[in-house]
Design an enzyme around this catalytic site. Structure first.
Site, PDB file in Angstrom:
ATOM      1  N   ARG A  59       0.848  -1.222   0.000  1.00  0.00           N
ATOM      2  CA  ARG A  59       0.000   0.000   0.000  1.00  0.00           C
ATOM      3  C   ARG A  59       0.869   1.252   0.000  1.00  0.00           C
ATOM      4  O   ARG A  59       0.467   2.296  -0.509  1.00  0.00           O
ATOM      5  CB  ARG A  59      -0.969   0.004   1.193  1.00  0.00           C
ATOM      6  CG  ARG A  59      -1.748   1.330   1.321  1.00  0.00           C
ATOM      7  CD  ARG A  59      -3.041   1.226   2.117  1.00  0.00           C
ATOM      8  NE  ARG A  59      -2.910   0.516   3.364  1.00  0.00           N
ATOM      9  CZ  ARG A  59      -2.283   0.999   4.464  1.00  0.00           C
ATOM     10  NH1 ARG A  59      -1.753   2.196   4.459  1.00  0.00           N
ATOM     11  NH2 ARG A  59      -2.215   0.260   5.549  1.00  0.00           N
ATOM     12  N   TYR A 112     -17.000  14.244 -16.002  1.00  0.00           N
ATOM     13  CA  TYR A 112     -17.525  12.892 -15.802  1.00  0.00           C
ATOM     14  C   TYR A 112     -18.521  12.943 -14.630  1.00  0.00           C
ATOM     15  O   TYR A 112     -18.207  13.521 -13.575  1.00  0.00           O
ATOM     16  CB  TYR A 112     -16.359  11.951 -15.505  1.00  0.00           C
ATOM     17  CG  TYR A 112     -16.792  10.542 -15.175  1.00  0.00           C
ATOM     18  CD1 TYR A 112     -17.649   9.826 -16.009  1.00  0.00           C
ATOM     19  CD2 TYR A 112     -16.339   9.909 -14.019  1.00  0.00           C
ATOM     20  CE1 TYR A 112     -18.043   8.549 -15.706  1.00  0.00           C
ATOM     21  CE2 TYR A 112     -16.732   8.620 -13.710  1.00  0.00           C
ATOM     22  CZ  TYR A 112     -17.584   7.941 -14.554  1.00  0.00           C
ATOM     23  OH  TYR A 112     -17.981   6.668 -14.251  1.00  0.00           O
ATOM     24  N   ASP A 184      -8.053  17.061 -15.247  1.00  0.00           N
ATOM     25  CA  ASP A 184      -8.315  15.670 -15.617  1.00  0.00           C
ATOM     26  C   ASP A 184      -7.977  15.544 -17.096  1.00  0.00           C
ATOM     27  O   ASP A 184      -8.671  16.089 -17.957  1.00  0.00           O
ATOM     28  CB  ASP A 184      -9.787  15.328 -15.339  1.00  0.00           C
ATOM     29  CG  ASP A 184     -10.106  13.860 -15.636  1.00  0.00           C
ATOM     30  OD1 ASP A 184      -9.407  13.260 -16.479  1.00  0.00           O
ATOM     31  OD2 ASP A 184     -11.056  13.329 -15.042  1.00  0.00           O
ATOM     32  N   LYS A 209      -8.753   4.184 -19.126  1.00  0.00           N
ATOM     33  CA  LYS A 209      -9.048   4.597 -20.507  1.00  0.00           C
ATOM     34  C   LYS A 209      -7.806   4.495 -21.403  1.00  0.00           C
ATOM     35  O   LYS A 209      -7.242   3.434 -21.523  1.00  0.00           O
ATOM     36  CB  LYS A 209      -9.621   6.011 -20.499  1.00  0.00           C
ATOM     37  CG  LYS A 209     -10.590   6.297 -19.359  1.00  0.00           C
ATOM     38  CD  LYS A 209     -11.812   5.398 -19.375  1.00  0.00           C
ATOM     39  CE  LYS A 209     -12.737   5.776 -18.231  1.00  0.00           C
ATOM     40  NZ  LYS A 209     -13.594   4.677 -17.809  1.00  0.00           N
TER      41      LYS A 209
HETATM   42  N1  LCS Z   1     -12.394  11.084 -15.421  1.00  0.00           N
HETATM   43  C1  LCS Z   1     -12.955  10.929 -16.630  1.00  0.00           C
HETATM   44  C2  LCS Z   1     -12.806  12.019 -17.645  1.00  0.00           C
HETATM   45  C3  LCS Z   1     -13.673   9.773 -16.918  1.00  0.00           C
HETATM   46  O1  LCS Z   1     -14.215   9.650 -18.134  1.00  0.00           O
HETATM   47  C4  LCS Z   1     -13.814   8.760 -15.921  1.00  0.00           C
HETATM   48  C5  LCS Z   1     -14.587   7.523 -16.167  1.00  0.00           C
HETATM   49  C6  LCS Z   1     -13.220   8.981 -14.675  1.00  0.00           C
HETATM   50  C7  LCS Z   1     -12.508  10.138 -14.459  1.00  0.00           C
HETATM   51  C8  LCS Z   1     -13.307   7.974 -13.554  1.00  0.00           C
HETATM   52  O2  LCS Z   1     -12.442   6.921 -13.812  1.00  0.00           O
HETATM   53  P1  LCS Z   1     -12.632   5.419 -13.256  1.00  0.00           P
HETATM   54  O3  LCS Z   1     -12.818   5.545 -11.770  1.00  0.00           O
HETATM   55  O4  LCS Z   1     -13.833   4.848 -13.921  1.00  0.00           O
HETATM   56  O5  LCS Z   1     -11.360   4.755 -13.627  1.00  0.00           O
HETATM   57  N2  LCS Z   1     -15.416   7.583 -17.300  1.00  0.00           N
HETATM   58  C9  LCS Z   1     -16.262   6.675 -17.681  1.00  0.00           C
HETATM   59  C10 LCS Z   1     -17.124   6.843 -18.782  1.00  0.00           C
HETATM   60  O6  LCS Z   1     -17.261   7.875 -19.463  1.00  0.00           O
HETATM   61  N3  LCS Z   1     -17.790   5.728 -18.989  1.00  0.00           N
HETATM   62  O7  LCS Z   1     -17.532   4.802 -18.012  1.00  0.00           O
HETATM   63  C11 LCS Z   1     -16.506   5.335 -17.130  1.00  0.00           C
END
Ligand code: LCS
Length: 397
Positions: A59, A112, A184, A209
């Protein structure tokens, strides 16, 4: 790779974070262990006191995770990075590191969905105020700044409207008011946009992503600019505990090797798809940073090296028509998430941005009929043929 060799970005993707390892493997070994053996009680205690370098507990740090973190920090042009268990873990850790009760956050309204929900519904419970703004117009950021504003949080291009914020302009306003700018960079990846070059103080990603790129990992990362920030963030992450595990770090590090190649290919594909959709008689509008019709096309040209793989559009006939297309695709996959090698299609109002609520969605320009595509690396003619046949299921309006 020699430490002091200056590499171009695409070479860095292949080599960043790779060092010499015992037995000479070309790829970093996976240290799939939760804990590390001390040579003596004295050595263990010295590690805990920070007097000696070494590993204690996964961790806190792990060599496989550290190799990936060094790679992402190098690609973003930051000092160090902190691997997290998801993008949301990276975002929540960042905001909880930087904010105290009584502070205020200004954030892009087109973000998001769960990011907006975290700021509005969760941070408010700890006495942190927030103002969502249309950050495409810098005047709105300036007007929202208060004496207690500590963070300006920008997502550009925003999910899913692809609204673009002028990063240098936003950083200037944040800094003038003594606040930090967090960006972001998920939609672009450092292959196409490097926010530190435009004044960002902290960069976050959902590595789920484009960074990982293969739709098989959920992970996030925080990239910081200084040793002081690194220590501050590492301490909070260690207490909150939302770290990435060694195997997922290994997979992300592997994905990074093809980041530049993937981003170039899927940007080229997305440009052709956006043009195809814009010319299609059944399509009402298309939003894509590479089209001159994008309201912030000029800013995109200034801060992005390519338009990226995300395309949003609305079909004449609104949601019902969009539903017909999403139910008829054969090569594109109906699924949320983005940034993989395969093309995904989804409906933000009923899926990724449902939690924001209708009012916040409307204000952010997320219409009920908006359909979002994450373009992959397939042959673009196959993708266009699929969209063409799916659009033929929509009745003429
Ligand atoms: N920031 C952006 C711009 C995102 O598109 C997402 C997830 C996150 C943060 C959060 O990331 P995660 O915790 O899922 O790794 N976006 C998603 C979307 O547009 N569709 O499903 C997940």
């Amino acid at each position: 790779m020699s430490e002091n060799m200056k590499l171009n970005f695409d070479s860095k993707c292949v080599h960043a974070g790779i060092e010499d390892y015992e037995h000479g493997p070309v790829i970093p070994p996976i240290y799939q262990t939760s804990t590390f053996k001390f040579k003596s009680t004295q050595q263990g205690a010295a590690l805990f006191r920070g007097e000696k370098e070494g590993y204690i507990y996964t961790r806190m740090s792990n060599p496989t995770v550290e190799a990936m973190e060094k790679a992402v920090a190098s690609l973003e042009g930051g000092y160090r990075a902190l691997g997290c268990g998801s993008g949301m873990a990276a975002i929540s850790t960042t905001l909880l590191t930087l904010l105290n009760t009584g502070d205020h956050v200004v954030f892009s309204e087109a973000v998001y969905g769960p990011t907006a929900t975290l700021i509005v519904n969760v941070l408010s419970r700890f006495g942190i105020e927030s103002t969502p703004v249309n950050s495409t117009d810098l005047k709105n950021i300036e007007e929202a700044m208060k004496p207690n504003t500590k963070v300006v949080y920008i997502e550009t291009p925003g999910n899913p409207t692809l609204a673009i914020t002028d990063l240098s302009g936003a950083a200037e306003i944040a800094h003038k008011h003594g606040a930090l700018m967090v960006v972001d960079n998920t939609f672009m990846s450092p292959a196409l946009q490097r926010p530190f070059e435009h004044g960002a103080d902290v960069v976050v990603h959902s590595m789920t992503k484009f960074l990982n790129g293969h739709a098989d990992v959920v992970a996030g990362i925080i990239v910081v600019k200084s040793h002081e920030d690194y220590k501050k963030f590492r301490s909070v992450l260690n207490q909150l505990g939302g770290v990435i595990d060694p195997f997922n770090a290994f997979l992300v590090h592997r994905g990074l090797k093809t980041l530049d190649v993937r981003m170039q290919r899927l940007s080229d594909n997305a440009m052709k798809i956006a043009k195809f959709l814009e010319a299609h008689p059944k399509v009402k509008w298309v939003r894509y940073p590479g089209l001159e019709s994008h309201p912030q096309y000029e800013i995109a040209q200034k801060q992005q090296s390519a338009p990226g793989g995300m395309v949003s559009f609305e079909i004449k006939g609104g949601f019902a028509a969009g539903e017909a297309v999403m139910n008829s695709v054969k090569l594109c996959t109906l699924a949320v998430s983005l940034g993989g090698v395969e093309t995904l299609i989804q409906h933000p109002a009923s899926m990724t941005h449902l939690s924001m609520g209708r009012e916040a969605r409307e204000k952010a320009g997320i219409t009920e009929g908006l359909v979002r595509i994450s373009v992959g690396i397939e042959n673009v003619n196959d993708l266009i043929a699929d969209l063409e046949q799916a659009l033929s299921h929509v009745e003429e309006v």
